[in-house]
Design a protein around this motif. Structure first.
Motif, mmCIF file in Angstrom:
data_model
loop_
_atom_site.group_PDB
_atom_site.id
_atom_site.type_symbol
_atom_site.label_atom_id
_atom_site.label_comp_id
_atom_site.label_asym_id
_atom_site.label_seq_id
_atom_site.Cartn_x
_atom_site.Cartn_y
_atom_site.Cartn_z
ATOM 1 N N SER A 79 0.855 -1.022 0.055
ATOM 2 C CA SER A 79 -0.030 -0.047 -0.077
ATOM 3 C C SER A 79 0.872 1.184 -0.159
ATOM 4 O O SER A 79 2.101 1.134 -0.078
ATOM 5 C CB SER A 79 -0.885 -0.194 1.158
ATOM 6 O OG SER A 79 -1.878 0.788 0.927
ATOM 7 N N LYS A 80 0.313 2.585 0.058
ATOM 8 C CA LYS A 80 0.952 3.645 -0.095
ATOM 9 C C LYS A 80 0.355 4.847 0.794
ATOM 10 O O LYS A 80 -0.688 4.613 1.079
ATOM 11 C CB LYS A 80 0.637 4.224 -1.897
ATOM 12 C CG LYS A 80 1.203 3.100 -2.743
ATOM 13 C CD LYS A 80 1.026 3.440 -4.119
ATOM 14 C CE LYS A 80 1.042 2.464 -5.045
ATOM 15 N NZ LYS A 80 -0.030 1.719 -4.984
ATOM 16 N N CYS A 81 1.395 5.823 1.105
ATOM 17 C CA CYS A 81 1.077 6.927 1.991
ATOM 18 C C CYS A 81 1.700 8.162 0.879
ATOM 19 O O CYS A 81 2.331 8.119 0.214
ATOM 20 C CB CYS A 81 1.591 6.642 3.195
ATOM 21 S SG CYS A 81 3.346 6.580 3.278
ATOM 22 N N CYS A 103 -0.428 5.604 8.292
ATOM 23 C CA CYS A 103 0.137 4.069 8.424
ATOM 24 C C CYS A 103 -1.038 3.316 9.245
ATOM 25 O O CYS A 103 -1.497 2.497 9.380
ATOM 26 C CB CYS A 103 1.375 3.871 8.898
ATOM 27 S SG CYS A 103 1.765 2.027 8.818
ATOM 28 N N ILE A 115 1.883 -4.020 7.156
ATOM 29 C CA ILE A 115 1.868 -3.966 5.584
ATOM 30 C C ILE A 115 3.421 -4.494 5.106
ATOM 31 O O ILE A 115 4.415 -4.055 5.687
ATOM 32 C CB ILE A 115 1.569 -2.398 5.220
ATOM 33 C CG1 ILE A 115 0.150 -2.233 5.644
ATOM 34 C CG2 ILE A 115 1.606 -2.322 3.829
ATOM 35 C CD1 ILE A 115 -0.193 -0.740 5.636
ATOM 36 N N TYR A 118 5.475 -0.612 1.885
ATOM 37 C CA TYR A 118 4.715 0.576 2.039
ATOM 38 C C TYR A 118 5.328 1.563 1.226
ATOM 39 O O TYR A 118 6.643 1.661 1.613
ATOM 40 C CB TYR A 118 4.553 0.925 3.524
ATOM 41 C CG TYR A 118 3.472 1.997 3.908
ATOM 42 C CD1 TYR A 118 2.186 1.882 3.381
ATOM 43 C CD2 TYR A 118 3.445 2.893 4.838
ATOM 44 C CE1 TYR A 118 1.191 2.636 3.923
ATOM 45 C CE2 TYR A 118 2.507 3.661 5.483
ATOM 46 C CZ TYR A 118 1.245 3.521 4.737
ATOM 47 O OH TYR A 118 0.295 4.306 5.138
ATOM 48 N N ILE A 145 5.568 -2.054 9.291
ATOM 49 C CA ILE A 145 5.439 -2.106 7.810
ATOM 50 C C ILE A 145 6.969 -3.230 7.831
ATOM 51 O O ILE A 145 7.743 -2.950 8.757
ATOM 52 C CB ILE A 145 5.457 -0.971 6.991
ATOM 53 C CG1 ILE A 145 6.856 -0.206 7.002
ATOM 54 C CG2 ILE A 145 4.482 -0.144 6.905
ATOM 55 C CD1 ILE A 145 7.096 0.746 6.269
#
Length: 331
Positions: A79-81, A103, A115, A118, A145
């Motif tokens: 996933s991504k932030c 997060c 995760i 990340y 992560i």
């Protein structure tokens, strides 16, 4: 399914980009249909699922968490932030406190304790990359992560970030019609031992036989993000559509579909390249994944690469405001 390494994780050579199950290309599918796509991918051996806080402003992470969390041990979750929805608007924010907060929000939506990979979705140019990477490193140390990735960055930024904490993967648009990665980042990833994850590997449908005429593109949903992309507009679109008859002929010669030819070409660009096509349809999912089994003549792949390339495609990939948000090298 053939495997490749996504940083420290062995995963299916072709993953699933989950974005368009919730976001970007008009009205997303009904939740029941999206669930079937995710579960069918898992059943077919996909072990790399890619989502982000941005997609549907949290809706995609929620979908992936609801559907796939019972099978969490069977796949690698990315996933991504750093780019999210705030009050209904897309905001790039790479401050350490924002990264840590988002997060925690992502973990809750994804129904997981950790995760695997990340990404910093976009480098917030108001924040030194070293500061954002420091926050990501702290998330690794906290066990939230397992590995850190970057999206849409230059080779220089990648190296600066890697000096703070190892970068497991870089994700950038890469396909026959978008070759920016070939300027420097593809080689930098190989040098540093990072995977290169290719998003939009079938050129947002252009290489997937998804449309044929100007009228087809004009019929895109009003909220389809391609409407704002120069390659899908005016004279650029007319010029780009003219390439497709010959490209489809190359696919027929190869004995595969246009989308499969595009994916096979990407897989041939290096063992560290991992495409993540997205789809809302199970038949397209099955078609895409079958590309991993193709054994195509390198000469034919090279001809496809000459036919559709940065030299033959007309128009930039993003409009001017969006272009300022990314850090990738440009031809």
């Amino acid at each position: 399914m053939h495997q490749r390494n996504l940083g420290p994780f062995p995963v299916s050579a072709i993953g699933l980009g989950c974005m368009n199950l919730s976001h970007a290309y008009g009205v997303p599918p009904a939740p029941e249909a999206a669930e079937k796509v995710l579960l069918r991918a898992l059943d077919l051996g996909v072990t790399h699922f890619d989502t982000a806080a941005l997609y549907g402003f949290g809706a995609n992470e929620t979908l992936v968490g609801r559907v796939l969390s019972p099978y969490r041990s069977r796949f690698t979750l990315a996933s991504k932030c750093g780019m999210t929805g705030v009050d209904g608007k897309r905001v790039i924010d790479g401050r350490p406190e924002t990264i840590k907060r988002t997060c925690d929000e992502a973990l809750a939506r994804l129904r997981t304790d950790v995760i695997d990979l990340y990404y910093l979705h976009r480098w917030d140019k108001k924040v030194p990359i070293e500061d954002s990477m420091g926050a990501m490193a702290e998330l690794v140390a906290a066990g939230k992560i397992r590995a850190v990735g970057l999206s849409e960055v230059s080779a220089d930024t990648l190296r600066r970030a890697h000096a703070v904490h190892p970068v497991a993967a870089v994700q950038t648009e890469y396909s026959l019609w978008t070759r920016n990665a070939e300027i420097a980042v593809l080689d930098a990833c190989r040098e540093l031992g990072a995977a290169f994850v290719a998003f939009s590997p079938v050129a947002r449908g252009y290489l997937a036989d998804a449309f044929h005429t100007v009228e087809d593109v004009a019929a895109f949903d009003a909220k389809d993000i391609r409407r704002a992309m120069p390659r899908f507009q005016g004279d650029n679109l007319v010029a780009n559509l003219k390439l497709l008859d010959d490209y489809r002929a190359r696919a027929r010669e190869a004995g595969c579909t246009p989308a499969q030819l595009a994916l096979a070409w990407l897989l041939a660009q290096g063992g560290h390249v991992l495409p993540i096509p997205g789809t809302t349809r199970i038949d397209h999912l099955e078609e895409n994944l079958a590309a991993a089994d193709l054994k195509l003549d390198p000469t034919l792949l090279a001809r496809a690469g000459e036919l559709v390339s940065q030299r033959t495609v007309t128009g930039p990939r993003y409009n001017a405001p969006t272009q300022t948000e990314i850090d990738t090298e440009e031809f």
